[in-house]
Design an enzyme around this catalytic site. Structure first.
Site, short mmCIF file in Angstrom:
data_model
loop_
_atom_site.label_atom_id
_atom_site.label_comp_id
_atom_site.label_asym_id
_atom_site.label_seq_id
_atom_site.Cartn_x
_atom_site.Cartn_y
_atom_site.Cartn_z
N TYR A 101 0.86 -1.19 0.00
CA TYR A 101 0.00 0.00 0.00
C TYR A 101 0.89 1.23 0.00
O TYR A 101 1.80 1.34 0.83
CB TYR A 101 -0.88 0.00 1.26
CG TYR A 101 -1.69 1.28 1.42
CD1 TYR A 101 -2.97 1.38 0.89
CD2 TYR A 101 -1.17 2.38 2.09
CE1 TYR A 101 -3.71 2.55 1.02
CE2 TYR A 101 -1.89 3.55 2.23
CZ TYR A 101 -3.17 3.62 1.69
OH TYR A 101 -3.88 4.77 1.81
N GLU A 189 -3.38 7.21 -4.43
CA GLU A 189 -3.27 6.00 -3.63
C GLU A 189 -3.15 4.78 -4.53
O GLU A 189 -3.88 4.69 -5.53
CB GLU A 189 -4.52 5.87 -2.75
CG GLU A 189 -4.48 4.69 -1.80
CD GLU A 189 -5.84 4.47 -1.12
OE1 GLU A 189 -5.98 4.80 0.06
OE2 GLU A 189 -6.75 3.96 -1.80
#
Ligand SMILES: Nc1ncnc2c1ncn2[C@@H]1O[C@H](COP(=O)(O)OP(=O)(O)OP(=O)(O)O)[C@@H](O)[C@H]1O
Ligand SMILES: [Mg+2]
Length: 387
Positions: A101, A189
């Protein structure tokens, strides 16, 4: 302005971040054609501007063109948290050995950006952040300095990435920062950023929010939205109105951002007594309240089919209430039939309030009800919306 995953990946590719090969399909037949063209197993992904698609069944693997067509048929039209999938992204299935992530977002309180990274990407990053916050490393980013290799390595080290992975990913983090800076994004993201069996790093998902205030620096016409919410906001922007669509039933029009914000609060509070009625939008007409501005505002608010009543809350200042009242009367004239269907509660106070109220009384328009206090007006608008 939020982008779809396929649009985010387009920007990633433009800045050198690897993404799977793929194409966008609006029909099952398109999906089949794209899968056939790729000639490898694919993943068919719902294009909706919300997270949790995988868990909702909006991300499906398909070994070949026929199954891709079936998967697309199952996903197109699907409702994921109130967002309908109108298109699917058909892209090469990429086997991830590990899923990471990484993200950059504006940290408003610190007036900086925040970089985040975790070795535990995939579908449950919110849970990782909540249960084991230490697994999600955070690092402030000064936008004037940006993110270079060194800073990227430091963030990855803090997050506990192995040294060889750090070497492979640091450059991707630098490129992602370039997406933030070059595209004027407030959020970028990637979840998951995959480490593949072949040793490549590939962005398997992408989320980008562009800064609307920087729109004038870019040509973003390719990203123009098609949803009702986005088209209402675009129309308001073209008329220089500050409009934000919300999800309630009372249309709100006021002058000055502070007054409109507090109007949203009193409507929500009053609405609790009527089964949870809430404001349908924020609309600040600013200082001037000419007939044209009022007509534009009421037109936008009334174009929202969720709106069941409207509250116009104006505190006369430099623009006096009689001018506002004239504006409302001529706005209703301009709107004709459209102005009649739903009740409009008007509260005028401040400069020349009495003169303004008299103008509205004399006009005697069937849609208008005047209430002199803000709480009273909110109560009436909520009651009418619930009726
Ligand atoms: N091209 C691909 N090849 C193989 N697996 C993929 C691919 N794209 C996505 N996946 C898998 O599907 C999962 C869900 O996909 P993705 O993250 O895009 O959707 P999501 O559930 O909406 O995520 P989020 O909630 O972060 O938006 C990923 O974690 C990944 O494991
Ligand atoms: Mg994801």
């Amino acid at each position: 302005m939020d982008l779809f995953e396929h649009q985010a990946k387009e920007l990633f590719a433009r800045h050198g971040i690897p993404v799977p090969a793929g194409g966008l399909a609006a029909t099952p037949q398109d999906a089949r054609r794209i899968a056939a063209g790729l000639g490898v197993p694919v993943v068919v992904k719902a294009q909706v501007k919300t997270g949790g698609r995988g868990k909702a069944g909006g991300v499906r693997p398909a070994p070949g063109p026929a199954t891709a067509e079936d998967a697309a048929r199952g996903i197109l039209g699907m409702d994921i948290k109130g967002h309908i999938a109108e298109t699917v992204l058909v892209e090469a299935a990429t086997v991830a050995v590990e899923e990471y992530y990484v993200a950059y977002l504006v940290d408003r309180a610190e007036r900086r950006f925040l970089a985040m990274a975790s070795t535990e990407g995939g579908m449950d990053i919110e849970e990782v952040a909540a249960v084991r916050p230490q697994a999600l490393a955070r690092m402030p980013v000064d936008p004037r300095v940006g993110v270079g290799e060194e800073a990227a390595r430091e963030l990855l080290a803090r997050a506990g990435f192995a040294a060889d992975v750090r070497d492979a990913i640091a450059g991707v983090l630098v490129d992602l920062w370039r997406v933030v800076a070059a595209e004027d994004a407030v959020l970028v993201e990637v979840n998951p950023l995959a480490w593949t069996a072949g040793g490549d790093i590939v962005a398997l998902d992408g989320k980008i929010t562009l800064d609307g205030n920087a729109a004038f620096r870019h040509d973003r016409s390719a990203f123009a939205g098609t949803s009702r919410e986005e088209s209402l906001e675009a129309r308001a922007r073209a008329r220089r109105l500050n409009y934000v669509k919300l999800d309630g039933q009372v249309g709100v029009v006021g002058n000055g951002a502070g007054l409109v914000m507090s109007t949203l609060d009193v409507v929500a509070l009053a609405g609790e007594r009527f089964g949870g009625i809430r404001p349908a939008n924020f609309l600040d007409i600013g200082g001037g309240a000419s007939a044209r501005v009022m007509a534009d505002s009421l037109e936008i608010v009334l174009s929202d089919p969720d709106v069941r009543s409207v509250l116009v809350n104006v505190f006369g200042g430099i623009t006096a209430c009689d001018a506002v009242a004239d504006g409302i009367v001529s706005a209703l004239g301009l709107l004709g039939e459209r102005g009649l269907g739903r009740p409009i509660v008007v509260r005028l106070d401040g400069n020349n309030a009495l003169a303004g109220r008299r103008i509205l009384e004399r006009a005697g328009h069937p849609a208008i009800r005047q209430i002199t206090t803000m709480d009273g007006a909110a109560e009436e608008a909520a009651r009418l919306a619930a009726a």
